[in-house]
Design a protein around this motif. Structure first.
Motif, short mmCIF file in Angstrom:
data_model
loop_
_atom_site.label_atom_id
_atom_site.label_comp_id
_atom_site.label_asym_id
_atom_site.label_seq_id
_atom_site.Cartn_x
_atom_site.Cartn_y
_atom_site.Cartn_z
N GLU A 51 0.75 -1.32 -0.04
CA GLU A 51 -0.40 -0.05 0.36
C GLU A 51 1.02 1.34 0.02
O GLU A 51 0.45 2.27 -0.74
CB GLU A 51 -0.67 0.20 1.21
N LEU A 52 1.93 1.58 1.04
CA LEU A 52 2.82 2.91 0.99
C LEU A 52 3.31 2.68 -0.70
O LEU A 52 3.29 3.69 -1.00
CB LEU A 52 3.61 2.09 2.02
N LEU A 53 3.69 1.33 -1.34
CA LEU A 53 4.68 1.83 -2.53
C LEU A 53 3.38 2.43 -3.45
O LEU A 53 3.97 3.52 -4.20
CB LEU A 53 4.72 0.38 -3.10
N ASN A 54 2.28 1.60 -3.42
CA ASN A 54 1.21 2.49 -4.55
C ASN A 54 1.24 3.85 -3.93
O ASN A 54 1.27 4.25 -5.00
CB ASN A 54 -0.14 1.88 -3.82
N LYS A 55 1.26 3.93 -2.92
CA LYS A 55 1.39 5.83 -2.19
C LYS A 55 2.35 6.72 -3.28
O LYS A 55 2.18 8.16 -4.14
CB LYS A 55 1.13 6.21 -0.83
N ALA A 56 3.17 5.96 -2.41
CA ALA A 56 4.21 6.97 -3.39
C ALA A 56 4.60 6.79 -4.98
O ALA A 56 5.03 8.00 -5.24
CB ALA A 56 5.90 5.72 -2.96
N ARG A 57 3.55 5.73 -5.44
CA ARG A 57 3.97 5.02 -6.70
C ARG A 57 2.78 7.08 -7.59
O ARG A 57 3.30 7.14 -8.28
CB ARG A 57 3.28 4.14 -7.06
N ARG A 58 1.90 6.80 -7.05
CA ARG A 58 0.89 7.78 -7.03
C ARG A 58 1.00 9.14 -7.13
O ARG A 58 1.04 9.97 -7.77
CB ARG A 58 -0.62 7.35 -6.74
#
Length: 74
Positions: A51-58
């Motif tokens: 989830e944290l990776l997705n937040k950073a990507r977005r």
């Protein structure tokens, strides 16, 4: 005339190793990462999750998060 046999394909050169962000999973954030508005994406000491990776990507902060885990700064 007789049909020619199909040429034997040559081995392709090996592909360069893909950047695999999943090797960040489980690592600890060493410095907080913020988005453009100043809201935290990842806080110091937080463990990186999908989830944290997705937040950073977005938020276009994936590179910053990646470099963050490689530094020796506490």
């Amino acid at each position: 005339s007789e049909p020619q046999p199909a040429p034997v394909p040559q081995d392709a050169p090996p592909a360069p190793p893909a950047v695999n962000r999943f090797n960040l999973l489980g690592k600890q954030v060493k410095r907080a990462v913020y988005n453009n508005q100043g809201y935290p994406i990842a806080l110091t000491g937080e463990i990186i999750t999908p989830e944290l990776l997705n937040k950073a990507r977005r938020s276009n902060r994936l590179l910053e998060l990646t470099v963050n885990t490689l530094t020796n700064i506490w």
